[in-house]
Design a protein around this motif. Structure first.
Motif, PDB file in Angstrom:
ATOM      1  N   ALA A  72      22.192  12.222  35.506  1.00  0.00           N
ATOM      2  CA  ALA A  72      22.558  13.511  36.078  1.00  0.00           C
ATOM      3  C   ALA A  72      23.606  14.200  35.207  1.00  0.00           C
ATOM      4  CB  ALA A  72      23.088  13.326  37.484  1.00  0.00           C
ATOM      5  N   THR A  73      23.613  15.501  35.272  1.00  0.00           N
ATOM      6  CA  THR A  73      24.596  16.292  34.534  1.00  0.00           C
ATOM      7  C   THR A  73      25.959  16.135  35.190  1.00  0.00           C
ATOM      8  OG1 THR A  73      22.910  17.872  33.881  1.00  0.00           O
ATOM      9  CG2 THR A  73      25.181  18.654  33.849  1.00  0.00           C
ATOM     10  N   GLU A 116      20.958  18.222  39.616  1.00  0.00           N
ATOM     11  CA  GLU A 116      21.292  18.940  38.384  1.00  0.00           C
ATOM     12  C   GLU A 116      21.897  20.286  38.784  1.00  0.00           C
ATOM     13  OE1 GLU A 116      21.345  17.409  35.708  1.00  0.00           O
ATOM     14  OE2 GLU A 116      19.844  15.840  35.806  1.00  0.00           O
ATOM     15  N   CYS A 129      20.468  20.141  32.826  1.00  0.00           N
ATOM     16  CA  CYS A 129      19.780  18.907  33.220  1.00  0.00           C
ATOM     17  C   CYS A 129      20.055  17.841  32.171  1.00  0.00           C
ATOM     18  CB  CYS A 129      18.273  19.146  33.317  1.00  0.00           C
ATOM     19  SG  CYS A 129      17.786  20.457  34.445  1.00  0.00           S
ATOM     20  N   TYR A 136      12.831  19.153  33.673  1.00  0.00           N
ATOM     21  CA  TYR A 136      12.584  18.202  34.764  1.00  0.00           C
ATOM     22  C   TYR A 136      11.078  18.003  34.867  1.00  0.00           C
ATOM     23  CZ  TYR A 136      12.071  22.742  37.021  1.00  0.00           C
ATOM     24  OH  TYR A 136      11.706  24.033  37.293  1.00  0.00           O
TER      25      TYR A 136
END
Length: 117
Positions: A2-3, A29, A43, A68
């Motif tokens: 995950a960001t 994200e 992302c 994604y």
């Protein structure tokens, strides 16, 4: 992966757009907005700019990847993160080309005056 919020903060700092650039967490994200228009997604700690004529004109050399699963290819603007002027211009020009967000039903209903009986 995950960001992380440090990456979002770095994008905001580099873009230099102040309160015009906002973000919302989505599906783990982030969506990034300029003047309430979605212009990019963060992302996996990469910046994916919405495909548009602005991206084609201002940064045709950017690599493209899926942000994604199930998405189409987006230009990946990671290399512009160290060029604040180019990043700002790309985000602003992309915003100009994006549609105005639709007003949600609840807001429409609240905006209508009540009928007098």
């Amino acid at each position: 992966m995950a960001t992380d919020t440090d990456f979002i903060a770095y994008i905001a700092e580099q873009a230099g757009l102040g309160a015009r650039l906002t973000h919302r967490r989505m599906f783990g994200e982030y969506a990034l907005y300029v003047d309430e228009k979605v212009v990019a997604f963060a992302c996996d700690n990469s910046l994916f700019v919405k495909p548009s004529a602005a991206a084609t004109r201002l940064a045709p050399h950017l690599p493209q990847r899926l942000p994604y699963p199930g998405a189409k290819d987006y230009p990946v603007a990671d290399e512009l993160l160290d060029d604040a002027d180019c990043l700002r211009e790309l985000l602003l020009e992309t915003a100009v080309l994006m549609p105005v967000p639709k007003v949600k039903e609840a807001k429409k209903k609240a905006a209508k005056p009540a009928k007098a009986k």
